[in-house]
Motif scaffolding. Structure first.
Motif, PDB file in Angstrom:
ATOM      1  N   GLU A  38       0.867  -1.157  -0.063  1.00 35.06           N
ATOM      2  CA  GLU A  38       0.044  -0.037   0.121  1.00 35.06           C
ATOM      3  C   GLU A  38       0.784   1.129   0.136  1.00 35.06           C
ATOM      4  OE1 GLU A  38       0.147  -1.672   4.336  1.00 35.06           O
ATOM      5  OE2 GLU A  38       0.039  -2.461   2.147  1.00 35.06           O
ATOM      6  N   HIS A  39       2.083   1.232   0.317  1.00 37.79           N
ATOM      7  CA  HIS A  39       2.957   2.166   0.483  1.00 37.79           C
ATOM      8  C   HIS A  39       3.843   2.539  -0.805  1.00 37.79           C
ATOM      9  CE1 HIS A  39       1.950   2.600   4.578  1.00 37.79           C
ATOM     10  NE2 HIS A  39       2.407   1.499   4.724  1.00 37.79           N
ATOM     11  N   GLY A  40       3.503   1.522  -1.853  1.00 39.11           N
ATOM     12  CA  GLY A  40       4.274   1.420  -3.054  1.00 39.11           C
ATOM     13  C   GLY A  40       5.739   0.557  -3.172  1.00 39.11           C
ATOM     14  N   LYS A  41       5.790  -0.118  -2.001  1.00 34.81           N
ATOM     15  CA  LYS A  41       7.138  -0.728  -1.608  1.00 34.81           C
ATOM     16  C   LYS A  41       7.119  -2.139  -2.430  1.00 34.81           C
ATOM     17  CE  LYS A  41       8.584   2.042   2.256  1.00 34.81           C
ATOM     18  NZ  LYS A  41       9.095   1.648   3.642  1.00 34.81           N
ATOM     19  N   PRO A  42       8.130  -2.644  -2.894  1.00 34.89           N
ATOM     20  CA  PRO A  42       8.195  -3.985  -3.526  1.00 34.89           C
ATOM     21  C   PRO A  42       7.680  -5.091  -2.387  1.00 34.89           C
ATOM     22  CG  PRO A  42       9.865  -3.042  -4.330  1.00 34.89           C
ATOM     23  CD  PRO A  42       9.282  -1.911  -3.291  1.00 34.89           C
ATOM     24  N   LEU A  43       6.908  -6.085  -2.677  1.00 37.27           N
ATOM     25  CA  LEU A  43       6.246  -6.916  -1.662  1.00 37.27           C
ATOM     26  C   LEU A  43       6.553  -8.358  -2.290  1.00 37.27           C
ATOM     27  CD1 LEU A  43       4.636  -7.588   0.661  1.00 37.27           C
ATOM     28  CD2 LEU A  43       2.396  -7.493  -1.036  1.00 37.27           C
ATOM     29  N   MET A  44       7.286  -9.092  -1.440  1.00 34.84           N
ATOM     30  CA  MET A  44       7.662 -10.596  -1.790  1.00 34.84           C
ATOM     31  C   MET A  44       6.567 -11.368  -1.160  1.00 34.84           C
ATOM     32  SD  MET A  44       9.117 -13.179  -3.150  1.00 34.84           S
ATOM     33  CE  MET A  44      10.903 -12.544  -3.906  1.00 34.84           C
ATOM     34  N   LEU A  45       5.457 -11.868  -1.824  1.00 27.30           N
ATOM     35  CA  LEU A  45       4.833 -12.899  -0.931  1.00 27.30           C
ATOM     36  C   LEU A  45       5.299 -14.119  -0.562  1.00 27.30           C
ATOM     37  CD1 LEU A  45       1.489 -12.238  -3.230  1.00 27.30           C
ATOM     38  CD2 LEU A  45       2.166 -11.459  -0.989  1.00 27.30           C
ATOM     39  N   ARG A  46       5.166 -14.405   0.658  1.00 22.16           N
ATOM     40  CA  ARG A  46       5.633 -15.555   1.362  1.00 22.16           C
ATOM     41  C   ARG A  46       4.439 -16.187   1.945  1.00 22.16           C
ATOM     42  NH1 ARG A  46      10.083 -12.118   2.052  1.00 22.16           N
ATOM     43  NH2 ARG A  46      11.969 -12.856   0.710  1.00 22.16           N
ATOM     44  N   GLY A  47       3.914 -16.997   1.559  1.00 16.72           N
ATOM     45  CA  GLY A  47       2.192 -17.538   1.920  1.00 16.72           C
ATOM     46  C   GLY A  47       2.203 -18.876   2.229  1.00 16.72           C
ATOM     47  N   ILE A  48       0.809 -19.280   2.927  1.00 15.00           N
ATOM     48  CA  ILE A  48       0.393 -20.588   3.136  1.00 15.00           C
ATOM     49  C   ILE A  48      -0.945 -20.836   2.942  1.00 15.00           C
ATOM     50  CG2 ILE A  48       0.104 -20.378   5.568  1.00 15.00           C
ATOM     51  CD1 ILE A  48       2.027 -23.343   4.066  1.00 15.00           C
ATOM     52  N   ASN A  49      -1.271 -21.823   2.272  1.00 16.79           N
ATOM     53  CA  ASN A  49      -2.793 -22.237   2.056  1.00 16.79           C
ATOM     54  C   ASN A  49      -3.449 -22.695   3.210  1.00 16.79           C
ATOM     55  OD1 ASN A  49      -3.680 -21.868  -1.122  1.00 16.79           O
ATOM     56  ND2 ASN A  49      -1.215 -22.277  -1.147  1.00 16.79           N
ATOM     57  N   LEU A  50      -4.680 -22.340   3.357  1.00 16.21           N
ATOM     58  CA  LEU A  50      -5.647 -22.650   4.425  1.00 16.21           C
ATOM     59  C   LEU A  50      -6.316 -23.665   3.944  1.00 16.21           C
ATOM     60  CD1 LEU A  50      -6.474 -19.427   6.295  1.00 16.21           C
ATOM     61  CD2 LEU A  50      -4.479 -20.820   6.448  1.00 16.21           C
ATOM     62  N   GLY A  51      -5.652 -24.826   3.438  1.00 16.21           N
ATOM     63  CA  GLY A  51      -6.463 -25.877   2.668  1.00 16.21           C
ATOM     64  C   GLY A  51      -7.194 -26.652   3.816  1.00 16.21           C
ATOM     65  N   ASN A  52      -8.296 -27.375   3.331  1.00 12.10           N
ATOM     66  CA  ASN A  52      -9.054 -28.368   4.218  1.00 12.10           C
ATOM     67  C   ASN A  52     -10.196 -27.691   5.286  1.00 12.10           C
ATOM     68  OD1 ASN A  52      -9.317 -31.189   4.208  1.00 12.10           O
ATOM     69  ND2 ASN A  52      -8.570 -31.268   6.262  1.00 12.10           N
ATOM     70  N   TRP A  53     -10.082 -26.278   5.260  1.00 10.51           N
ATOM     71  CA  TRP A  53     -10.752 -25.738   5.915  1.00 10.51           C
ATOM     72  C   TRP A  53     -12.165 -25.261   5.710  1.00 10.51           C
ATOM     73  CZ3 TRP A  53     -10.601 -19.752   6.734  1.00 10.51           C
ATOM     74  CH2 TRP A  53     -11.713 -19.361   7.633  1.00 10.51           C
ATOM     75  N   LEU A  54     -12.425 -24.756   4.413  1.00 15.37           N
ATOM     76  CA  LEU A  54     -13.695 -24.570   3.646  1.00 15.37           C
ATOM     77  C   LEU A  54     -14.006 -25.605   2.584  1.00 15.37           C
ATOM     78  CD1 LEU A  54     -13.621 -20.942   3.935  1.00 15.37           C
ATOM     79  CD2 LEU A  54     -14.490 -22.128   5.701  1.00 15.37           C
ATOM     80  N   GLU A  55     -12.976 -26.333   2.307  1.00 15.34           N
ATOM     81  CA  GLU A  55     -13.137 -27.400   1.333  1.00 15.34           C
ATOM     82  C   GLU A  55     -12.490 -28.801   1.532  1.00 15.34           C
ATOM     83  OE1 GLU A  55      -9.623 -27.434  -0.329  1.00 15.34           O
ATOM     84  OE2 GLU A  55      -9.918 -26.298   1.572  1.00 15.34           O
ATOM     85  N   PRO A  56     -12.864 -29.460   2.468  1.00 19.68           N
ATOM     86  CA  PRO A  56     -12.181 -30.754   2.580  1.00 19.68           C
ATOM     87  C   PRO A  56     -11.897 -31.617   1.673  1.00 19.68           C
ATOM     88  CG  PRO A  56     -14.341 -30.307   4.101  1.00 19.68           C
ATOM     89  CD  PRO A  56     -14.268 -29.203   3.103  1.00 19.68           C
ATOM     90  N   GLU A  57     -10.520 -32.221   1.775  1.00 15.73           N
ATOM     91  CA  GLU A  57     -10.153 -33.096   0.904  1.00 15.73           C
ATOM     92  C   GLU A  57      -9.774 -34.530   1.435  1.00 15.73           C
ATOM     93  OE1 GLU A  57      -7.523 -31.724  -2.396  1.00 15.73           O
ATOM     94  OE2 GLU A  57      -7.846 -29.693  -1.594  1.00 15.73           O
ATOM     95  N   GLY A  58     -10.059 -35.422   0.824  1.00 15.41           N
ATOM     96  CA  GLY A  58     -10.189 -36.920   1.424  1.00 15.41           C
ATOM     97  C   GLY A  58      -8.765 -37.288   1.621  1.00 15.41           C
ATOM     98  N   TYR A  59      -7.687 -36.851   0.925  1.00 11.61           N
ATOM     99  CA  TYR A  59      -6.425 -37.349   1.292  1.00 11.61           C
ATOM    100  C   TYR A  59      -5.967 -36.852   2.756  1.00 11.61           C
ATOM    101  CZ  TYR A  59      -3.563 -33.085   0.345  1.00 11.61           C
ATOM    102  OH  TYR A  59      -3.011 -32.076   0.225  1.00 11.61           O
ATOM    103  N   MET A  60      -6.482 -35.685   2.749  1.00 12.86           N
ATOM    104  CA  MET A  60      -5.965 -35.067   4.345  1.00 12.86           C
ATOM    105  C   MET A  60      -6.588 -35.689   5.348  1.00 12.86           C
ATOM    106  SD  MET A  60      -5.219 -31.196   3.751  1.00 12.86           S
ATOM    107  CE  MET A  60      -5.213 -30.210   2.370  1.00 12.86           C
TER     108      MET A  60
END
Length: 403
Positions: A38-60
């Motif tokens: 929001e300040h115009g500075k470069p942003l390197m995204l380092r993220g994690i997926n919140l999988g299996n919370w709102l869309e369960p998957e059988g292998y999990m």
């Protein structure tokens, strides 16, 4: 419906014009081939997926050979504990699986973003449960300075025809006008709700559309036009947020894209079980250079710590942000945190390996735990997924370079 009939050139012009307003609002946005905060500075995204919370998957759940899609897993719980208690269980699951403490831990670990896979049914109306859950997440994320990316993992009709989008076995989204209208309406509803929320980074419009199956690649030409229609609906109510477009064939094929049709757009790719050197991402780097647009790894992982470390280094060396999959799993090391299997989970596993369906009801009823026993198993599962019952996979965190 007027937007559908607009000529492509006119549509592109409107999208570019609408998106040009974003910079003055202090939101994360694109700048040439990069993403800036929001300040115009470069942003390197380092993220994690919140999988299996709102869309369960059988292998999990370790349901190998058993139910895999959200609907199939929900049907299993209904079979085991009945419709009323199953509905109560899934409400409790969604309230328990991701909490404020989880966001605090994600922030403390060094992540700056989360990708939230959603099921469209949880956002089918303005007062749907999904908004309550994501609103709550947004409050926690704002406190911890964690950007939120909303990912439509399960679209109406299904964009893959497989379990991951809760489809009916075929990607009917591309041929069903009703499913397309529902998808557009869901995104417009979400965009209107979050139009003025800066901690929301952007909208990942369709997760992993169109598998690599030869019979389905006939729909490759339909993907970008559908993205344009969704984008048009979003821009009618939200000129602030980044639009994220995934390629065909599980977010791998960028050849389906022409020149960018929006000035605030990121292109995302997913990579699993490949080599870890720059050759794996070369075509995406070339796409970035050709069109001067940002690219982002929206999913990867499910691998050994050594692979994670090597691929992360390759991504960062090439200035590509990332978001690994997933945040947590049952009895596994390939996630940030893990939790134990509930007591007597082996009895559920044994049932899912049997032939499914009411045609096999007599054998399944004889083999299954009683409703009371099954309820105890699922109650224990809710205890196991509580923050206090989980443990950090330290090797995984080290592989991401975050500790």
């Amino acid at each position: 419906m007027r937007a559908i009939k607009l000529p492509v050139a006119r549509l592109a012009a409107l999208l570019l014009s609408a998106a040009s307003l974003f910079a003055q609002h202090g939101f994360v946005h694109t700048s040439g081939a990069g993403i800036v905060d929001e300040h115009g500075k470069p942003l390197m995204l380092r993220g994690i997926n919140l999988g299996n919370w709102l869309e369960p998957e059988g292998y999990m759940f370790h349901f190998d050979g058993g139910p895999q899609s959200p609907r199939e897993i929900e049907d299993l719980t209904t079979e085991l504990i009945g419709p009323d208690k199953a509905a109560a269980f899934w409400r409790a699951w969604r309230d328990t699986y991701i909490t404020e403490a989880d966001l605090d831990r994600i922030h403390k670990a060094g992540f700056n973003s989360v990708r939230v896979p959603i099921h469209w049914k949880l956002f089918a109306s303005d007062d749907a449960e999904g908004f309550r859950l994501v609103d709550r997440l947004v409050q926690w994320a704002r406190k911890d300075a964690i950007y939120v990316i909303i990912d439509l993992h399960c679209a109406p009709g299904g964009q893959t025809g497989t379990n991951i989008d809760d489809s009916d076995g075929y990607p009917w989204l591309y041929t069903s006008p009703e499913s397309q209208a529902q998808t557009i309406a869901v995104w417009r509803r979400i965009a209107k709700h979050y139009a003025d929320e800066p901690i929301i980074l952007g909208y990942d419009l369709l997760n992993e559309p169109i598998p690599h199956f030869p019979q389905l690649q006939r729909y490759n030409a339909d993907l970008e036009p559908l993205y344009k229609r969704i984008a048009m609906a979003v821009r009618e109510v939200d000129t602030n947020h980044v639009l994220i477009l995934g390629g065909a064939q599980w977010d791998s094929n960028f050849k389906v894209f022409g020149p960018p049709f929006d000035s605030n757009v990121v292109y995302t790719f997913h990579k699993y079980w490949t080599a870890t050197d720059a050759s794996v991402i070369r075509e995406y780097l070339d796409f970035r250079d050709k069109y001067r647009v940002p690219i982002w790894l929206g999913e990867s992982g499910e691998n050994k710590d050594e692979w994670i470390a090597a691929f992360t280094k390759t991504l960062e060396d090439n200035h590509v942000g990332w978001c690994y999959w997933p945040y947590k799993k049952m009895d596994a090391t390939s996630s940030v945190v893990t939790f134990d299997r509930p007591e007597h989970w082996d009895r559920v596993i044994a049932l899912v390996k049997m032939a499914p369906g009411t045609g096999n009801a007599e054998k399944r009823i004889a083999a299954r735990p009683s409703p009371e026993e099954a309820q105890a198993i699922f109650d224990d599962l809710l205890r196991k997924v509580q923050f206090s019952s989980e443990r950090l996979n330290e090797g995984y965190a080290r592989a991401l370079g975050l500790d």
